[in-house]
Structure formats: structure tokens, C-alpha cells
Design a protein around this motif. Structure first.
Motif, PDB file in Angstrom:
ATOM      1  N   LEU A 122       0.773  -1.284   0.024  1.00  0.00           N
ATOM      2  CA  LEU A 122       0.110  -0.035   0.022  1.00  0.00           C
ATOM      3  C   LEU A 122       0.717   1.363  -0.139  1.00  0.00           C
ATOM      4  O   LEU A 122       0.613   2.419  -0.889  1.00  0.00           O
ATOM      5  N   VAL A 123       1.733   1.438   0.934  1.00  0.00           N
ATOM      6  CA  VAL A 123       2.839   2.387   0.927  1.00  0.00           C
ATOM      7  C   VAL A 123       3.581   2.700  -0.356  1.00  0.00           C
ATOM      8  O   VAL A 123       3.336   3.803  -1.129  1.00  0.00           O
ATOM      9  N   ALA A 124       4.025   1.662  -1.137  1.00  0.00           N
ATOM     10  CA  ALA A 124       4.786   1.957  -2.292  1.00  0.00           C
ATOM     11  C   ALA A 124       3.580   2.492  -3.683  1.00  0.00           C
ATOM     12  O   ALA A 124       4.207   3.349  -4.229  1.00  0.00           O
ATOM     13  N   ARG A 125       2.753   1.703  -3.575  1.00  0.00           N
ATOM     14  CA  ARG A 125       1.617   1.949  -4.573  1.00  0.00           C
ATOM     15  C   ARG A 125       1.202   3.404  -4.460  1.00  0.00           C
ATOM     16  O   ARG A 125       0.921   4.114  -5.230  1.00  0.00           O
ATOM     17  N   HIS A 126       0.825   3.661  -3.412  1.00  0.00           N
ATOM     18  CA  HIS A 126      -0.018   5.047  -2.919  1.00  0.00           C
ATOM     19  C   HIS A 126       1.332   6.358  -3.081  1.00  0.00           C
ATOM     20  O   HIS A 126       0.977   7.287  -3.448  1.00  0.00           O
ATOM     21  N   TYR A 127       2.552   6.001  -2.713  1.00  0.00           N
ATOM     22  CA  TYR A 127       3.446   6.900  -2.980  1.00  0.00           C
ATOM     23  C   TYR A 127       3.620   7.114  -4.468  1.00  0.00           C
ATOM     24  O   TYR A 127       3.654   8.457  -4.824  1.00  0.00           O
ATOM     25  N   CYS A 128       4.005   6.144  -5.227  1.00  0.00           N
ATOM     26  CA  CYS A 128       3.733   6.426  -6.973  1.00  0.00           C
ATOM     27  C   CYS A 128       2.478   7.058  -7.398  1.00  0.00           C
ATOM     28  O   CYS A 128       2.760   8.127  -8.078  1.00  0.00           O
ATOM     29  N   SER A 129       1.453   6.773  -6.759  1.00  0.00           N
ATOM     30  CA  SER A 129       0.389   7.386  -7.344  1.00  0.00           C
ATOM     31  C   SER A 129       0.057   8.977  -6.858  1.00  0.00           C
ATOM     32  O   SER A 129      -0.105   9.740  -7.418  1.00  0.00           O
ATOM     33  N   ASN A 130       0.648   9.183  -5.778  1.00  0.00           N
ATOM     34  CA  ASN A 130       0.669  10.547  -5.151  1.00  0.00           C
ATOM     35  C   ASN A 130       1.656  11.336  -5.735  1.00  0.00           C
ATOM     36  O   ASN A 130       1.185  12.533  -6.108  1.00  0.00           O
ATOM     37  N   VAL A 131       2.603  10.835  -6.284  1.00  0.00           N
ATOM     38  CA  VAL A 131       3.756  11.521  -6.940  1.00  0.00           C
ATOM     39  C   VAL A 131       2.922  11.924  -8.450  1.00  0.00           C
ATOM     40  O   VAL A 131       3.248  13.167  -8.815  1.00  0.00           O
ATOM     41  N   MET A 132       2.598  11.061  -9.275  1.00  0.00           N
ATOM     42  CA  MET A 132       1.855  11.295 -10.476  1.00  0.00           C
ATOM     43  C   MET A 132       0.546  12.519 -10.204  1.00  0.00           C
ATOM     44  O   MET A 132       0.424  13.236 -10.969  1.00  0.00           O
ATOM     45  N   ARG A 133      -0.029  12.071  -9.219  1.00  0.00           N
ATOM     46  CA  ARG A 133      -1.108  13.103  -9.078  1.00  0.00           C
ATOM     47  C   ARG A 133      -0.488  14.627  -8.825  1.00  0.00           C
ATOM     48  O   ARG A 133      -1.094  15.411  -9.388  1.00  0.00           O
ATOM     49  N   LYS A 134       0.370  14.589  -8.048  1.00  0.00           N
ATOM     50  CA  LYS A 134       1.128  16.029  -7.848  1.00  0.00           C
ATOM     51  C   LYS A 134       1.634  16.709  -9.191  1.00  0.00           C
ATOM     52  O   LYS A 134       1.544  17.785  -9.370  1.00  0.00           O
ATOM     53  N   LEU A 135       2.513  15.756  -9.867  1.00  0.00           N
ATOM     54  CA  LEU A 135       3.008  16.296 -10.993  1.00  0.00           C
ATOM     55  C   LEU A 135       1.913  16.768 -12.038  1.00  0.00           C
ATOM     56  O   LEU A 135       2.171  17.482 -12.767  1.00  0.00           O
ATOM     57  N   ILE A 136       0.878  15.746 -12.172  1.00  0.00           N
ATOM     58  CA  ILE A 136      -0.153  16.216 -13.176  1.00  0.00           C
ATOM     59  C   ILE A 136      -1.071  17.226 -12.735  1.00  0.00           C
ATOM     60  O   ILE A 136      -1.273  18.321 -13.325  1.00  0.00           O
ATOM     61  N   PHE A 137      -1.535  16.890 -11.506  1.00  0.00           N
ATOM     62  CA  PHE A 137      -2.877  17.720 -11.061  1.00  0.00           C
ATOM     63  C   PHE A 137      -2.383  18.850 -10.017  1.00  0.00           C
ATOM     64  O   PHE A 137      -3.431  19.664  -9.450  1.00  0.00           O
TER      65      PHE A 137
END
Length: 543
Positions: free
Chosen positions: A200-215
Motif C-alpha cells: 500500500l505504501v509503495a503504490r500510493h507513493y507512486c500514485s501521489n507523485v503522479m497526481r502531484k505532477l499532473i494535477f
């Protein structure tokens, strides 16, 4: 019931009964009668032979064995099994009229993906990629052509250039800090440490990074008080992985397109539902942002969505349509979360079972970074053992059994074999990485092998240009986000190792390293006991 709990990421496993199979084959035969004969050039008597493979049935090819494999184990297991039995590193499976060429040799892989890269620069048309790319409007999933060229230029020149990578640096740091804060909040109040779900930690970190970069936002909803994912983010990541495991999942209708719409395996329903989850979160933000640019409320890009919206052609009109922007963002999110998170989870799982290896990584971090600050991207060049651990996890535990398929645009010959136009070429990530001809003790996790490979003074990189294993896809259709994906993997792995002590749960002797029966992830999410290992002030972040 929460929607994300209803979206399974395991491939569909319903059995096709023998009578159903007979009806299916009869229907396929009937449809075949209306198809044109093979082009005359394929009938030439003196052409090279096709690669070896299981003997095909008339008309339907190897579809009966294919269906049996889907029901009993997996198609990838079936392909690897008969290649091993036939002692071949290149094989041909005929599914309907489609030749699927499986490759497990680095020399032959380089001929496909480097020497004859232009011939294999297209992608197969599949149900799943059609749905998520809105009819092939994107980069990775689109067949070779003008649309792909256009979107590839946008990705390489506008979103993933070195200059853009520097531009989004602060956003990446914010999410690296949040990763540490989130784990710290889970274990800071216990002297013995607390159990943490590292998947959960690894997947949500990656998802958080991409949301921050895109949105330019971490959450679609409110998140949680401990800075972890909220309901919306959990639902979203489940949907991303539901899509990922089905993108090129050997769906029957991809080889017999007239079956699409019948949804014999249930893939279409899952793809459509999961894509709706993505777009119910993406589309309102995208549409609002486009309107803000039109109204003149924004005049300088603040994130990657702004970059896409602000692109114009030579006449000053928007370069991308609304649907192109939506489809490309779908693709970016799906393509960026799986690989970095998977390699971090596997590397940590392997190292928890190898305390000496774990300690070597910790020693390197303490020597290079120390304990008074957190690791930063400028430390990466000196973290060769950390990167060697990740390379070894990529080698031994690839995110999927095969590379994303390539499609030949013309007839050609590779390794002395005839490869017909329209063939689907799949390179085995598993057999490359575990090939005993390339690697000593190929099933043993040994990061030192990657340090021995390098020349004196040479940095370890996550890429593998000689295709001895796959970290990121290669060639003309290779991953344009190698730099970003590498930085996400190294940062999350290094921060987790540096920031916390990790132990196997008390009720276990070792971490179970069994992979899933129908995918390449750990069969069970990695759970480990975490305790802070740095001075308290290092865990202080701006609110």
C-alpha cells in the motif's frame, strides 16, 4: 459496498466448458470462411520457416491449448513451459490468424527491439488498450502512425524532457517527504514498532507523485489525518491495477475480434468500470482547467496538465483535443505506478530474508547521507548498492511476465526465422532475467553481481541496455519516462530503508516470496514491522 473492493485485479478465471469450446471453434471456423486468403507472398515455397512452437490446429491454431491454459494456470506459464520443453529461445504460437512470437534470448531480443526496431514499432489493437486510450489517441498503446508520432513528441519534448524533470523537482520532494511522514505516523507511538503494509505504501507513493505532477494535488478527496490515502485514492489505485493486469492479458477477443462485445471472459466489463473510476476523478479537473485557460485565469503552467492544455500549433490553436488530453493522462497514470512500486516491494521482501544484504544497503545510506537528513536525489549517483538491489529485483521479479507486445509492420526474418507481417512479438522478462546462460545462480537474490558488471568508477543505472533483463521497456516504443520512473523507485526505496528499521512480523520466520498464481506481484502484500531510526527532528516537515 465500496466500488474499489468490487474491482478484482486478478484475471478472470471462469472455466469454458467443453461444449462451449466446440461452439466457439465452430463459430470461428464459420467466420474464417469469409476471410480472404493469406497474401500470396506468405505462400512462397522457399521462405524461411516460422519459429518452432506447438503444432497448430486447422483454422483456430493453438486456441484450444490457449483456452485450457487460461483456465488451469496462465497463458504465460503455458508459453514458458513449452519453450522449456522444446529447448528453444524463440517460439511461434498461432492464435486464430495471429502469430505470437515469444522470445527469451537477449541476442534475439536485441534484433527485434534494436536492429529491426522500425519493423516492430507498432502495437497490437486490443480491447483493453482501445478502451483506456479512447480509440488509440495516446503514446504507449497506439499503433504506429501519425497519432503516435504526435503524442510521442509531446511526451518526450514537453512532459518528460530533462528540463521538465528539473521543473517538477520540488513536487517530487514533497511526495518523498510525505512518504516518510505517512510511515512515521504509523509507527512513532510504539517502542516495538507497528505493522506497515509496504504494498500500500509503495503504490500510493507512486500514485501521489503522479497526481502531484499532473494535477498539483495529492488527493482527489480529503485524504487521512495521518497523510495516507483516503477512500477515493484507495478506489483509484485498485482501478489502476485492475486495468494494468488486463492491458495485454491474452484476451480471446484480441485474436478473434468478432467476439468482442460478447465479453466471454468478463474483461470488458472490468475495464470499463475501472476506466470510469479513473475518469470520474480526472475529467472534472481536466475540464475545469481547460475552461480556466480559456477564460484567461491561468497564464503560466503550474503542473503537467497545464502544459498539455497550453500547447498550441503554429496557428496558435490548441495542439491537443480534450479527448487526447484525457486519454493521455489515463495512460500516464496507468504506466507510472506499477513498475516502481512492484520493484520496491519485491526488493524489500527479498532483503528482509537476507539481513546481511539489508545491512549493506543501510551502511551505504549512512556513509553517503548520514542520519541527520533524509536522502535526496543528488545522492543517487553515490548509492550504487541501493541501485544494485533494485536492479536485482527488476531482474528476478519483473512486473509482468512479458514486455508490452510489439507488432510487425512488414514481413521480415529474425534469427533465421520468418516473421510474418502482423505478428505480435512478446519478450519474456522472466526468462531473460532468470536465464542460466546469462546469470550464475539465477534464482538467487544477489545485488553484488551488478557491482561486478560495471567498470571502475562507473555508476550503476536501473536501465539494462543489453536486454539481459527488463527494468523499463526498450526501443522506439520504449518507455519515455525512464528518468522519472527510476527516480521514483530509488527515492521510495532509499527513504524507506534510511528512515526506518524493518523487521519480519513476530508470527513469521521469513517473508513468503511466492508470486501470485496469475500475476507477477507477491502473492500476499508485504507486511513488515517499522520503527523510526533517525533523530526525531528529521521527521519534521512543513504542514
Amino acid at each position: 459496498m465500496r466500488i474499489y473492493h468490487s474491482i478484482s485485479i486478478a484475471p478472470f478465471t471462469t472455466m469454458l466448458s467443453f461444449p462451449t469450446l466446440l461452439v466457439f471453434i465452430a463459430f470461428a471456423c464459420f467466420c474464417y470462411l469469409f476471410k480472404s486468403q493469406r497474401p500470396a507472398q506468405l505462400q512462397k515455397a522457399r521462405r524461411p520457416s516460422l519459429p518452432p512452437g506447438p503444432k497448430p490446429w486447422p483454422i483456430v491454431g493453438n486456441l484450444p491449448e490457449f483456452i485450457k491454459a487460461k483456465n488451469e494456470t496462465s497463458v504465460s506459464h503455458w508459453i514458458h513451459s513449452f519453450m522449456k520443453e522444446m529447448n528453444t529461445e524463440i517460439a511461434c504460437i498461432r492464435l486464430g490468424n495471429v502469430h505470437v512470437i515469444s522470445v527469451a534470448c537477449p541476442e534475439i531480443s536485441r534484433e527485434f527491439l534494436k536492429k529491426q526496431d522500425a519493423v516492430f514499432a507498432s502495437r497490437p489493437l486490443t480491447m483493453a488498450t482501445d478502451v483506456v486510450s479512447k480509440g488509440y489517441m495516446t503514446t504507449a498503446f497506439s499503433p504506429f502512425g501519425n497519432q503516435w508520432k504526435k503524442m510521442r513528441r509531446v511526451m518526450v519534448s514537453e512532459l518528460l524532457s530533462k528540463a521538465r524533470h528539473r521543473w517538477i523537482y520540488k513536487k517530487r520532494v514533497e511526495e518523498a517527504d510525505n512518504l516518510v511522514r505517512y510511515v512515521h505516523n504509523q509507527c512513532k507511538n510504539s517502542d516495538e514498532g507497528d505493522l506497515v503494509n509496504l504494498r500500500l505504501v509503495a503504490r500510493h507513493y507512486c500514485s501521489n507523485v503522479m497526481r502531484k505532477l499532473i494535477f498539483n494535488r495529492r488527493y482527489f478527496g480529503e485524504g487521512k489525518v495521518d497523510f495516507g490515502p483516503g477512500f477515493e485514492e484507495e478506489e483509484y489505485v485498485d482501478a489502476v491495477f485492475a486495468i494494468f493486469v488486463r492491458l495485454y492479458a491474452f484476451c480471446i477477443s484480441d485474436y478473434l475480434p468478432f467476439l468482442r462485445g460478447l465479453d466471454l471472459e468478463g474483461h470488458e466489463k472490468v475495464m470499463e468500470e475501472a476506466t470510469r473510476v479513473l475518469e470520474k476523478n480526472h475529467n472534472p479537473i481536466i475540464e475545469s482547467r481547460i475552461q480556466q485557460w480559456r477564460d484567461g485565469k491561468i497564464d503560466e503552467p503550474q503542473d503537467l496538465l497545464d502544459v498539455l492544455v497550453s500547447l498550441t500549433d503554429d496557428n496558435g490553436t490548441p495542439l491537443l483535443s480534450v479527448n487526447e488530453i484525457k486519454a493521455q493522462i489515463n495512460e500516464i497514470m496507468i504506466a507510472s505506478v506499477d513498475n516502481p512500486s512492484n520493484v520496491v516491494e519485491w526488493a524489500l521482501a527479498e532483503m528482509l530474508n537476507k539481513p546481511e544484504t539489508f545491512q549493506k544497503a543501510i551502511n551505504e545510506l549512512d556513509n553517503v547521507v548520514g542520519k541527520d537528513r533524509l536522502v535526496q536525489e543528488y545522492d543517487f549517483p553515490q548509492l550504487n548498492y541501493i541501485k544494485a538491489c533494485l536492479r536485482e529485483a527488476f531482474r528476478l521479479h519483473p512486473v509482468s511476465p512479458f514486455n508490452v507486445p510489439h507488432k510487425s509492420v512488414t514481413d521480415t526474418t529474425v534469427a533465421g526465422y520468418f516473421i510474418p507481417k502482423g505478428s505480435h512479438v512478446i519478450v519474456s522478462r522472466i526468462r531473460l532475467g532468470q536465464n542460466p546462460k546469462l546469470w550464475d545462480e539465477p534464482c538467487n537474490f544477489n545485488p553484488e553481481r551488478h557491482l561486478q558488471d560495471r567498470n571502475k568508477g562507473e555508476q550503476v543505472e536501473l536501465e539494462e541496455p543489453e536486454l539481459r533483463f527488463f527494468s523499463f521497456s526498450r526501443g522506439r516504443r520504449g518507455c519515455p519516462g525512464v528518468v522519472l520512473g527510476s527516480s521514483m523507485a530509488i527515492m521510495s526505496f532509499a527513504r524507506l530503508l534510511q528512515g526506518f528499521e524493518w523487521d519480519i512480523p513476530a508470527n513469521q520466520r521469513t517473508i513468503d516470496l511466492s508470486p501470485g498464481k496469475r500475476d507477477s506481484f507477491l502473492a500476499k502484500p508485504l507486511l513488515a514491522v517499522a520503527k523510526p531510526r533517525l533523530p526525531p527532528d528529521v521527521y519534521s516537515f512543513p504542514s
